[in-house]
Structure formats: C-alpha cells, structure tokens
Design a protein around this motif. Structure first.
Motif, PDB file in Angstrom:
ATOM      1  N   THR A 173      21.383  67.223-102.003  1.00  0.00           N
ATOM      2  CA  THR A 173      20.599  67.680-100.834  1.00  0.00           C
ATOM      3  C   THR A 173      19.898  66.598-100.130  1.00  0.00           C
ATOM      4  O   THR A 173      20.012  66.624 -98.891  1.00  0.00           O
ATOM      5  CB  THR A 173      19.557  68.842-101.402  1.00  0.00           C
ATOM      6  OG1 THR A 173      20.000  69.794-102.056  1.00  0.00           O
ATOM      7  CG2 THR A 173      18.743  69.218-100.220  1.00  0.00           C
ATOM      8  N   TRP A 174      19.603  65.556-100.685  1.00  0.00           N
ATOM      9  CA  TRP A 174      18.930  64.513-100.260  1.00  0.00           C
ATOM     10  C   TRP A 174      19.966  63.750 -99.199  1.00  0.00           C
ATOM     11  O   TRP A 174      19.804  63.415 -98.293  1.00  0.00           O
ATOM     12  CB  TRP A 174      18.246  63.732-101.166  1.00  0.00           C
ATOM     13  CG  TRP A 174      17.573  62.480-100.678  1.00  0.00           C
ATOM     14  CD1 TRP A 174      16.363  62.496-100.262  1.00  0.00           C
ATOM     15  CD2 TRP A 174      18.116  61.053-100.408  1.00  0.00           C
ATOM     16  NE1 TRP A 174      16.039  61.067 -99.549  1.00  0.00           N
ATOM     17  CE2 TRP A 174      17.178  60.391 -99.781  1.00  0.00           C
ATOM     18  CE3 TRP A 174      19.223  60.381-100.604  1.00  0.00           C
ATOM     19  CZ2 TRP A 174      17.141  59.083 -99.591  1.00  0.00           C
ATOM     20  CZ3 TRP A 174      19.508  59.093-100.363  1.00  0.00           C
ATOM     21  CH2 TRP A 174      18.506  58.388 -99.593  1.00  0.00           C
ATOM     22  N   LEU A 175      21.329  63.722 -99.743  1.00  0.00           N
ATOM     23  CA  LEU A 175      22.178  62.783 -99.282  1.00  0.00           C
ATOM     24  C   LEU A 175      22.502  63.407 -98.023  1.00  0.00           C
ATOM     25  O   LEU A 175      22.730  62.728 -96.847  1.00  0.00           O
ATOM     26  CB  LEU A 175      23.352  62.568-100.250  1.00  0.00           C
ATOM     27  CG  LEU A 175      23.269  61.515-101.460  1.00  0.00           C
ATOM     28  CD1 LEU A 175      24.359  61.411-102.245  1.00  0.00           C
ATOM     29  CD2 LEU A 175      22.749  60.058-100.913  1.00  0.00           C
ATOM     30  N   ARG A 176      22.867  64.802 -98.060  1.00  0.00           N
ATOM     31  CA  ARG A 176      23.238  65.489 -96.941  1.00  0.00           C
ATOM     32  C   ARG A 176      22.253  65.634 -95.651  1.00  0.00           C
ATOM     33  O   ARG A 176      22.633  65.670 -94.654  1.00  0.00           O
ATOM     34  CB  ARG A 176      23.920  66.886 -97.156  1.00  0.00           C
ATOM     35  CG  ARG A 176      22.871  67.684 -97.582  1.00  0.00           C
ATOM     36  CD  ARG A 176      23.558  69.310 -98.080  1.00  0.00           C
ATOM     37  NE  ARG A 176      24.370  69.667 -97.130  1.00  0.00           N
ATOM     38  CZ  ARG A 176      25.235  70.474 -97.358  1.00  0.00           C
ATOM     39  NH1 ARG A 176      25.430  70.925 -98.533  1.00  0.00           N
ATOM     40  NH2 ARG A 176      26.047  71.021 -96.332  1.00  0.00           N
TER      41      ARG A 176
ATOM     42  N   ARG B 240      19.179  63.475 -95.482  1.00  0.00           N
ATOM     43  CA  ARG B 240      18.739  62.325 -95.136  1.00  0.00           C
ATOM     44  C   ARG B 240      19.516  61.154 -94.612  1.00  0.00           C
ATOM     45  O   ARG B 240      19.022  59.895 -94.223  1.00  0.00           O
ATOM     46  CB  ARG B 240      17.670  61.813 -96.185  1.00  0.00           C
ATOM     47  CG  ARG B 240      16.840  62.975 -96.659  1.00  0.00           C
ATOM     48  CD  ARG B 240      15.485  63.233 -95.507  1.00  0.00           C
ATOM     49  NE  ARG B 240      14.856  64.056 -95.882  1.00  0.00           N
ATOM     50  CZ  ARG B 240      13.759  63.825 -96.651  1.00  0.00           C
ATOM     51  NH1 ARG B 240      13.491  62.465 -96.759  1.00  0.00           N
ATOM     52  NH2 ARG B 240      12.618  64.700 -96.800  1.00  0.00           N
ATOM     53  N   THR B 241      20.914  61.307 -94.934  1.00  0.00           N
ATOM     54  CA  THR B 241      21.975  60.303 -94.780  1.00  0.00           C
ATOM     55  C   THR B 241      22.936  60.723 -93.672  1.00  0.00           C
ATOM     56  O   THR B 241      22.991  61.858 -93.497  1.00  0.00           O
ATOM     57  CB  THR B 241      22.497  59.737 -96.067  1.00  0.00           C
ATOM     58  OG1 THR B 241      23.375  60.431 -96.522  1.00  0.00           O
ATOM     59  CG2 THR B 241      21.267  59.289 -96.791  1.00  0.00           C
ATOM     60  N   LYS B 242      23.689  59.935 -93.339  1.00  0.00           N
ATOM     61  CA  LYS B 242      24.841  60.154 -92.503  1.00  0.00           C
ATOM     62  C   LYS B 242      26.184  60.275 -93.218  1.00  0.00           C
ATOM     63  O   LYS B 242      27.231  60.343 -92.770  1.00  0.00           O
ATOM     64  CB  LYS B 242      25.130  59.018 -91.635  1.00  0.00           C
ATOM     65  CG  LYS B 242      24.033  58.642 -90.642  1.00  0.00           C
ATOM     66  CD  LYS B 242      23.601  59.960 -89.815  1.00  0.00           C
ATOM     67  CE  LYS B 242      22.229  59.812 -88.708  1.00  0.00           C
ATOM     68  NZ  LYS B 242      22.078  61.110 -87.960  1.00  0.00           N
ATOM     69  N   LEU B 243      26.049  60.281 -94.713  1.00  0.00           N
ATOM     70  CA  LEU B 243      27.253  60.583 -95.481  1.00  0.00           C
ATOM     71  C   LEU B 243      27.886  61.816 -95.417  1.00  0.00           C
ATOM     72  O   LEU B 243      29.264  61.931 -95.644  1.00  0.00           O
ATOM     73  CB  LEU B 243      26.891  60.069 -97.048  1.00  0.00           C
ATOM     74  CG  LEU B 243      26.466  58.886 -97.346  1.00  0.00           C
ATOM     75  CD1 LEU B 243      26.248  58.749 -98.936  1.00  0.00           C
ATOM     76  CD2 LEU B 243      27.686  57.624 -97.150  1.00  0.00           C
ATOM     77  N   GLY B 244      27.241  62.736 -94.655  1.00  0.00           N
ATOM     78  CA  GLY B 244      27.770  64.097 -94.630  1.00  0.00           C
ATOM     79  C   GLY B 244      29.038  64.061 -93.641  1.00  0.00           C
ATOM     80  O   GLY B 244      30.155  64.957 -93.649  1.00  0.00           O
ATOM     81  N   ARG B 245      29.206  62.997 -92.686  1.00  0.00           N
ATOM     82  CA  ARG B 245      30.160  62.752 -91.746  1.00  0.00           C
ATOM     83  C   ARG B 245      31.518  62.421 -92.655  1.00  0.00           C
ATOM     84  O   ARG B 245      32.593  62.770 -92.161  1.00  0.00           O
ATOM     85  CB  ARG B 245      29.781  61.779 -90.758  1.00  0.00           C
ATOM     86  CG  ARG B 245      28.402  62.169 -90.000  1.00  0.00           C
ATOM     87  CD  ARG B 245      28.198  61.075 -88.962  1.00  0.00           C
ATOM     88  NE  ARG B 245      27.130  61.493 -88.176  1.00  0.00           N
ATOM     89  CZ  ARG B 245      26.439  60.519 -87.039  1.00  0.00           C
ATOM     90  NH1 ARG B 245      27.065  59.559 -86.957  1.00  0.00           N
ATOM     91  NH2 ARG B 245      25.486  61.142 -86.397  1.00  0.00           N
ATOM     92  N   VAL B 246      31.339  61.922 -93.525  1.00  0.00           N
ATOM     93  CA  VAL B 246      32.643  61.463 -94.182  1.00  0.00           C
ATOM     94  C   VAL B 246      32.858  61.892 -95.556  1.00  0.00           C
ATOM     95  O   VAL B 246      33.882  61.836 -96.186  1.00  0.00           O
ATOM     96  CB  VAL B 246      32.664  60.044 -94.536  1.00  0.00           C
ATOM     97  CG1 VAL B 246      32.799  59.244 -92.980  1.00  0.00           C
ATOM     98  CG2 VAL B 246      31.743  59.457 -95.131  1.00  0.00           C
TER      99      VAL B 246
END
Length: 887
Positions: free
Chosen positions: A397-400, A402-408
């Motif tokens: 939940t934090w990664l998706r 607070r970060t842009k990692l969800g794009r890849v």
C-alpha cells in the motif's frame, strides 16, 4: 359494431338452426361495432365516431355455411369469414360460430383505430421492439425446435397446457405462458386444455408475428379475458401481478393496487372505468427516453467507429501471430518483465547449484539425482522467502501510494503472483523430494564399499541400511512434516474447497470453506520453523556459512513479522463505535461506524474487520463504501459463509423494522438511541491499497460493479459527489464574499466524468445504496456522474413479459420522479448491458482521452471487459485502462 338484423331468425345469436329449414342467402353487414340495442342498429358506438363497415354475404343451406362476398375488409377479415365455412356439427355450433366471428370483428374494429395514431418512423421502430413474445428463434426459423419439443411432451398427440411454456421456450415463466395459452385459445374459440400440433403451429405463428399490431392484440387478449374489447382495473391488477411475478419483482407485487390505479388514471382520463386497445398503443408509441441503447450525439462518428471495430481478417498466419504477440506484450508488459525476472532468478539459482554439486565427490555416487535435488532446494529457499512479500499489505500500500513504482510494477496482481510462487514451490518440492526418495537415496543404499568411502564424512562410517535411517533423522522427519502441512494448506486454498464448490459429505464439508483455508494457511509458522531446521541439519554441508536457508529468509520473515505486529498494534487502538446497522434484502449487512482519529484512506481501498464475538482470530476484508470526506466509515457485507452469517445474526438482534421513510428490512440507529443496546465490539485494520484507488489518475471513469461488487465503486461515486458539493460551496462562497475561499486553493479534482454501471440480480439490492443514487440525482445538475442500474431478473426491454413493467415504469417516473424497480430517481434498465455498446458510447464521447475502467464482481465478466478495453484502445483514439479488483 352492429350486425344487421333480419326478420328471419336464422342469424339470431339466440336462435337455432335445424337441417329442415330452408337455406337463406343474404348479406351480413354493418359497422364493426356492436351495440346491446339491436332495434337501433344504425346507431354508432360511443367508442368510435368513424364508420367502418364490413359487409359479408353468407350462403346458409341446411347446416352448412359458405361465404359469397366480402366488402370493405382486409386479409384478416377474409380469414375470419372463411372460418364460417366450416361445417358445424349442430345448430348451436353454428350460432356459436357466428357469435365468435362477431366478437372477432369487434376486435378488428378496435384495431382500426390504430390508423388515427401518428406512426412516426422512430416511434414505430421502437414500438415494434416493445412486444416480443419470443426473443430467440423468431418466426418459422424456430419452429423446428418447437416441433421436436412437441413430440417429446405431447400425450396422445395433444400438448397439455402445463407443458406449453416449456414447448415454446418460456421455461422460466410458466404462469405467463399459461396466460398466453388462454389468450390464444380464447381467440380461436378453443376450450380444451390441450392442443394439437396444427393448433400449436397457429399459436406459434401468432406469437412470432413481426407486426406490431399483431403483438399488441395478443398482449391485449391476455388482459381482456372476457373478450369485450375493454380492460378494467381488476384486469390491470391481474396482469401487473403476473408480470411482476414473471420478472421476480416482489416490491411491485406488494403495490399492485396503487400501480393499477396509476395506469387507469393515465389511460382513462374520462373515468370510463376501462381502457381500450389504442390506449396501449399510444403509450408504446411515445417518444423514447434515454435507454440502454445509449444513443450518441454524433451518429457519423459512431458509424465510423463501428467500421473501425470490425475484426481484422489476416490471411497470413505469420502476420496474424506477430500482431497477436505484439498486442499481448503491449497489454501485459508489466507482468511479463516481472515473470521473466523471477524465472531467470530461479533458473540461475538452479543452474548454479547444479554445476556446484556436479564437481563434488557425491556426484560420482548419486549422479544427477543429487544435482537436481540441490538445484531445486536452492529455488525453494528463494521462493519461500519471496512468497511473503506479495502479502505484506502495508508495504505494498505504501509503495503504490507514495512511490512511482506502480508505473512499472503490477501491484494489482500481488495475490496472483503469490499463487504463482506457490506453484513454483510445489514444483521445487516435487523435484527435491522426488530426486532424494527415488534416486540418490537408493543409489547410496546400494553403493559398494569403495563407492561409499567418500560418503563417510557426511553419512557416517556405517552405511545406512534402509529408508528408515533417512526418515528418522532431523533432515528426514522435518521434510516429511513440511510436505504434509504444505499439501494441506495448498489443497484447502484451491477455489473448489475454499468456496465450497464441491458436493462433499457433511463430515468432509465441515473441513472445507474459508475457515479451513484461513486456519490451514497459518500453518506456515510451523512450516517456516521446520524449514530453517531442515536447512541447518544438512547431510552434505557441515560449515555454517554454507547453510544459507536462514540467509534467504531473514529479511522477508522480519518484514512480515513487523507487518503483523503493526496490524496487531494498530487494530488494538482502532476499535470503532457502531453508529448505524441495517439489514437489506439479498443477505446484506450494512455497518456505519465512527472513524478512528487520524484514519485516512482513499476511495477504492479496503479494511480488515475482526469481531471477537464471532472469532477472535479471523480478519476479513471489506471494501469501504464511505467517501474520504465523510465523517464516518461504512462497509456493506454480503453473507456468504459461516463468519459473515454469524456476524449478521448478531447484529440483527439489535435491529428493528424500519420506519416508512427508511430502507432495509431491519435497522438500528445506535448513535441516536437513548438506551443503546449491547452490541459486539469491532476492530478494524487498514486501510489497504486496491486497484480501484487509482481512479484519481483518470479524467474519465467507467465503473462496473456486479451485485455486492459495487461497494468499492460506490465510495468513488460518493467521493466525486462530495467534490461536486464542495465546488458548489466554493462558488457560493465566491458569490457572497466576492473573493476566493480557502478551499479554492486546493488542487483541482481530476475526475471530470464518471459512468457507473451496476448490474444486480435482485430488485431488493437497489436498497443498499438508494441514498447515494438519490443524492447524485439531486446534486449532480451538470451531469458529471452518469448512473445506469440494471436488474437482470427482469426480461430485456422489448420482451412481452416486461412490457407492462416498462409502461408502468415510464408513467410512474414521469409523474413522481421515482423508478418503480429501484425506488430511486435513477431509471432501471432490464436484463444485461451490451458492453460493446457501452464502450462505444464512452469512446464516442471522449475521443483522444484515457479512460480508467474499474471492475469489481464475478470473474466471468473479467475477460470480456478486458478484451473490449484492449480492442477499443487499439482501434480508436480513446485509451481504456482495465483494472480488476482482487481480494
């Protein structure tokens, strides 16, 4: 309609004809209206002001009748007159025949009024779709199937009335089919409860007649049971109750009298106490409102779009495969690179260990068996560590968020990746255990003394005698126990067992279901302890730094342990206070609770709920149905299993029947009650990320929910609605103060348009979110949110079984502004949507834009919506990004 009298009483309806009487030949003519006063035959009926005469000349001889001439009639008149030529068996039969034709001519007279209605092309086309008795195999194309079923169902060459519905394909509407049978039989003067094949053919031809007039008359016959050409309020009540029953609309059945009075008020403005055939036609020919057909503003663009969406036919198989591969990569590149990376790591670890053991002395005794076992063991270490990461919900939940990692990184597929890794573990266990038990252990047991000599440092000076030597060792029993526990957990996690899809005996059924899945999955604690022990006591590795199992597991296990501690700590102080409870039709429990201090979430996210009164250990996920701007939390729970059923039973005890202005079966406003009842304590854990929370990335949303799957999407709708309210408040603030308010400094809300399609099976389901629907209709004056409710228990628009419901719906909504099916201001469509038409509608409205498609519901529709999203994205300028909700 008058049938002219003659002094000769041979044509009197009450007279009798015998074979001894002299034959009479003369005209049978008059206006197609009958009056009760035969002495004043020239008097016109009050129902029709226009004269419409048909003259039929009959030749009556003895007990036979023949038609000599027909004036002023059409083909149907000729058909009716020809029926008089049949030779009756008695004088009373002749009289009955004449009376029947008279009644038919009355009905034709009513139909002549059709010409007085303005039949515009659009109106007639819509009306033609409005009364289909058979929606499949229309016309003679389906007679072959009906004939086959007749042969199967007929008794002594006669089809019973009870089998009529099954024979013509109305299996689900036997009551409606029975009324249709009676109407068709009355029209033909049949009194028997069975019909022959030829009579069935006549029935079939009538109900599959493509002309609107024929369909309307058939429907009218079903209501007009006494054949007087008029429909009374009692007859209207009967047909409303029949239609409601056929469409499983219990709420309408409860208000039959009210709706019958509404129809009479609309179609009988002069209070004559009846309505006629042309009244129904005028209602059907009214201008169509916006329907499920989704007419677009630009027909030219729509037609161009249809041409571009024609499937491309490529004769070259190589080009076809390349195009398909290209599309597959475009749609799944995130999944592809993650899967390739995972497979590469597994292959690399296996190869590294395989080569390492190939150069050791044990290879000369155990051969490729030991290299295979050790290679598989290395992948097992990696996968046993990796499988914990997809279920670290707080981290994801934090990664998706607070970060842009969800794009890849495809975070939406975390559970699917968890399952893929589980398959990898199962393969690794199979290779590792299989190679040991069937290959290298037997080789060791049968090795010569010379071959065994290099093995003494690992297995001792005395060579093992049998398999038991290996099993009783620490390495052996830990491995066996782990395999057994893994097999139990893996088996009970399969959907056939987890969702109780298998028809098992009661004793075994208690060992399956969600509870069994939940508890068996928590055996992983024992498995990981045994795994570390098993990896430490190795036969062929004696140095501590070569026992690498704990090295693989250290970070993932520590991360997962912290996750569980955070959940336990957070849920401990996030005890909520129940404010409202409601039990709705469809086994749905709605809970409204206080929002814990500092609890922040995004629409589309979900929480875990624990109720100690049901189970102290079980936590179950539910989508949040309230919006972030609300001062409370709400969830809607459908009772499908043991835990949810017990939870509903507990809360139902504190509820009471609702008041008149409230929805639901039972309700309890605990927050406002003076004497608050004792209710169970709830703990919540969350919120956690879900695919639906990405709605803020899109200007245009297409939200699709099936049944209870609408819950995360309702939160999005409420959030959009709250933004609309805020914008209005800002505008009012500017108007009053002459300047901008603080709220106007906020970042503009991304969503500019939302299309919400809710498909549900039961009428009572619309009560779940009635308040939200009405709020949207009240506040969304600019049309930002477009709501479409579909009730699949009602037959599709155009089916005769739902025709009266459609009429009633239009009248009631026009007069009261409420839909009779949903009880909201949003009109309900019938049957299932045409999803291709839905996507086309959105694509035409929003060219050169990205549309977020969010679906939550049964997996059966996932494939179709994903294919449509891909198809429209490739062939139009509108790009559809599909997201599927997963728990």
């Amino acid at each position: 309609m008058d049938i002219q009298d003659y002094k000769d009483d041979s044509l009197s309806e009450t007279g009798s004809t015998t074979s001894s009487r002299v034959g009479y030949s003369g005209p049978l003519s008059g206006p197609l209206v009958t009056t009760t006063n035969k002495k004043n035959s020239s008097r016109k009926s009050a129902r029709f002001q226009d004269e419409c005469y048909v003259e039929i000349t009959l030749d009556v001889r003895d007990d036979s009748v023949s038609v000599q001439n027909i004036r002023g009639g059409d083909s149907e008149t000729a058909y009716l007159a020809s029926r008089l030529e049949r030779k009756p068996s008695s004088s009373s039969a002749l009289s009955a025949r004449l009376r029947q034709v008279s009644q038919e001519l009355k009905r034709m007279a009513s139909s002549k009024r059709f010409d007085k209605v303005d039949r515009t092309k659009s109106g007639a086309a819509r009306a033609l779709k409005g009364l289909k008795f058979i929606t499949k195999n229309v016309g003679t194309e389906g007679w072959g199937e009906v004939e086959k079923r007749f042969d199967e169902l007929a008794v002594d060459g006669m089809l019973p009335k009870s089998s009529f519905g099954q024979c013509i394909g109305m299996n689900e509407s036997k009551d409606f089919a029975s009324e249709l049978f009676d109407a068709l039989a009355r029209r033909r003067g049949l009194t028997s409860s069975s019909i022959t094949k030829s009579e069935l053919r006549g029935f079939w031809e009538q109900i599959t007649d493509q002309s609107f007039d024929a369909r309307l008359e058939t429907f009218f016959d079903m209501v007009d049971k006494n054949l007087d050409g008029r429909i009374t309020e009692e007859e209207v009540k009967e047909i409303i109750a029949l239609s409601a029953s056929a469409n499983k609309l219990s709420k309408i059945q409860e208000r039959v009298e009210e709706y019958a009075a509404l129809i009479m008020e609309e179609l009988d403005p002069h209070n004559l106490g009846y309505i006629e055939l042309y009244n129904l036609e005028m209602l059907l020919l009214q201008a169509p409102s916006q329907s499920a057909n989704l007419l677009t503003d630009s027909r030219v663009l729509s037609q161009m779009l249809s041409q571009r969406l024609v499937p491309t036919k490529d004769r070259n198989p190589i080009k076809k495969c390349c195009r398909g591969l290209s599309y597959f990569v475009q749609d799944n590149w995130k999944r592809i690179w993650v899967m390739l990376l995972w497979l590469s790591i597994c292959a690399g670890l296996f190869t590294w260990k395989f080569i390492q053991y190939k150069h050791r002395a044990v290879f000369h005794v155990m051969g490729y068996c030991v290299t295979t076992a050790k290679g598989a063991a290395e992948t097992l270490k990696f996968n046993m560590a990796l499988i914990l990461l997809p279920v670290c919900r707080n981290t994801i939940t934090w990664l998706r968020s607070r970060t842009k990692l969800g794009r890849v990184v495809p975070f939406d597929d975390n559970i699917n990746f968890h399952k893929v890794i589980a398959v990898g573990i199962a393969i690794g266990v199979g290779l590792h255990a299989g190679a040991h038990l069937t290959c290298d252990f037997p080789r060791l047991l049968h090795a010569t003394d010379e071959e065994y000599e290099p093995m003494k440092p690992f297995f001792g000076d005395d060579r093992p005698d049998d398999y038991w030597w290996f099993v009783k060792g620490t390495e052996g029993w830990t491995g066996v126990v782990m395999v057994v526990l893994m097999a139990i957990s893996y088996t009970l996690a399969q959907p056939w067992f987890r969702r109780n899809r298998l028809n098992l005996p009661k004793i075994l059924k208690k060992l399956t279901g969600f509870n069994a899945f939940w508890y068996s999955h928590h055996l992983f604690v024992i498995v990981y302890v045994l795994f570390i022990i098993h990896g430490y006591f190795l036969y062929l590795s004696k140095k501590w730094y070569k026992r690498t199992t704990w090295m693989y597991l250290a970070v993932p296990v520590l991360l997962y342990a912290c996750e569980r501690l955070i959940r336990a700590f957070r849920s401990g102080y996030k005890s909520v206070r129940i404010l409202k409870v409601a039990v709705y039709p469809g086994n749905v429990l709605a809970l409204q609770m206080s929002k814990p201090q500092g609890f922040k979430y995004t629409s589309g996210q979900y929480i875990f709920v624990n109720c100690a009164a049901v189970s102290q250990f079980q936590w179950h996920p539910f989508s949040i149905t309230s919006a972030p701007g609300d001062d409370y939390l709400s969830i809607h729970i459908r009772t499908l299993g043991d835990w949810t059923s017990q939870l509903k039973a507990i809360f139902a005890k504190v509820c009471q029947p609702p008041s008149v202005d409230q929805s639901g079966l039972l309700r309890a406003d605990i927050g406002q009650a003076d004497n608050r009842p004792r209710i169970p304590k709830l703990l919540i854990d969350g919120p956690y990320g879900a695919p639906a929370q990405d709605y803020k990335d899109y200007d245009v949303l297409l939200l699709v929910g099936l049944g209870i799957g609408a819950t995360p999407l309702i939160s999005i709708i409420k959030d959009v609605l709250n933004n609309i309210k805020q914008q209005k408040e800002i505008e009012e603030g500017i108007t009053e103060d002459g300047g901008a308010t603080k709220n106007s400094k906020k970042k503009p809300f991304a969503t500019k348009r939302a299309y919400f399609y809710w498909v549900t099976r039961e009428q009572g389901s619309f009560e779940w979110f009635r308040g939200v629907m009405n709020e949207v209709a009240e506040y969304d004056q600019d049309g930002v949110i477009e709501l479409h409710n579909y009730c699949t228990s009602v037959y599709e628009e155009g089916d005769a079984r739902s025709a009266l419901i459609t009429m009633l719906q239009s009248i009631h909504h026009a007069k009261n502004g409420l839909d009779i099916v949903s009880g909201t201001r949003v009109k309900t469509h019938f049957a299932r949507p045409n999803w291709r038409t839905v996507f086309k509608h959105v694509a035409v409205k929003h060219t050169d834009e990205r549309v977020g498609v969010f679906y939550c519901g049964a997996p059966g529709l996932t494939g179709e919506l994903r294919r449509l999203s891909q198809d429209f994205s490739r062939k139009t300028t509108t790009k559809f990004d599909f997201h599927k909700e997963n728990f």
